[in-house]
Scaffold this active site. Sequence first.
Site, PDB file in Angstrom:
ATOM      1  N   LEU A 128     -52.688  26.208   3.478  1.00  0.00           N
ATOM      2  CA  LEU A 128     -51.295  26.352   3.061  1.00  0.00           C
ATOM      3  C   LEU A 128     -50.437  25.726   4.159  1.00  0.00           C
ATOM      4  O   LEU A 128     -49.990  26.395   5.088  1.00  0.00           O
ATOM      5  CB  LEU A 128     -50.933  27.826   2.845  1.00  0.00           C
ATOM      6  CG  LEU A 128     -49.485  28.112   2.455  1.00  0.00           C
ATOM      7  CD1 LEU A 128     -49.140  27.462   1.126  1.00  0.00           C
ATOM      8  CD2 LEU A 128     -49.239  29.614   2.393  1.00  0.00           C
ATOM      9  N   ALA A 129     -50.253  24.412   4.061  1.00  0.00           N
ATOM     10  CA  ALA A 129     -49.538  23.661   5.087  1.00  0.00           C
ATOM     11  C   ALA A 129     -48.044  23.941   4.988  1.00  0.00           C
ATOM     12  O   ALA A 129     -47.451  23.848   3.913  1.00  0.00           O
ATOM     13  CB  ALA A 129     -49.809  22.163   4.923  1.00  0.00           C
ATOM     14  N   HIS A 130     -47.444  24.305   6.133  1.00  0.00           N
ATOM     15  CA  HIS A 130     -46.012  24.596   6.158  1.00  0.00           C
ATOM     16  C   HIS A 130     -45.513  24.567   7.600  1.00  0.00           C
ATOM     17  O   HIS A 130     -46.308  24.600   8.544  1.00  0.00           O
ATOM     18  CB  HIS A 130     -45.721  25.964   5.529  1.00  0.00           C
ATOM     19  CG  HIS A 130     -46.351  27.091   6.277  1.00  0.00           C
ATOM     20  ND1 HIS A 130     -47.712  27.361   6.199  1.00  0.00           N
ATOM     21  CD2 HIS A 130     -45.838  27.996   7.134  1.00  0.00           C
ATOM     22  CE1 HIS A 130     -47.987  28.403   6.971  1.00  0.00           C
ATOM     23  NE2 HIS A 130     -46.871  28.799   7.552  1.00  0.00           N
ATOM     24  N   ALA A 131     -44.210  24.519   7.726  1.00  0.00           N
ATOM     25  CA  ALA A 131     -43.545  24.571   9.021  1.00  0.00           C
ATOM     26  C   ALA A 131     -42.280  25.408   8.832  1.00  0.00           C
ATOM     27  O   ALA A 131     -41.908  25.718   7.695  1.00  0.00           O
ATOM     28  CB  ALA A 131     -43.201  23.155   9.505  1.00  0.00           C
TER      29      ALA A 131
END
Length: 155
Positions: A64-67
């Site tokens: 779950l790629a996020h920033a």
Amino acid sequence: MIEKIIKQDLIKLHVKADDWKDAIRLSAQPLLDDDIVTSNYVDEIINSVKEYGPYFVIAPHVALAHAPGKAGAKELAMGITVLEPAIKFHNEDNDPVSYVFTLSAPDNNSHLKAMQELVGLLTDEKFYQVLSDSNESSEILQFIQDSVLKNKVEK
């Protein structure tokens, strides 16, 4: 709610990546193309992995790629990328990653319902089968819509 933030053009199938950084860039590209995130947002996803490790590889084969939203998330959205072949993100428990969900959340709250629904999807073996077997992004979107509708009816 998840069915509202995943658009058909944000779903990419049969994506070949060279490494985990390339996988993140490729999975974020549709959100960049639609002006949902900035290039700084993508850089921050990569920087966070370098700093904290692959903490967002949240389940076997799932990232779950996020920033942080302030890094360049312009609107609430989620992309789905199916990697072929799977890529090592250097997460001992959950590698290799086949499915990258790229989240753009401009604030701390608007995405919470969608995350709850994503968890529900990730507990359904049929969802992984649809992700792996689909040749059209519309098939995945239809499964998500049907699943959310079914869960609303059952509650």
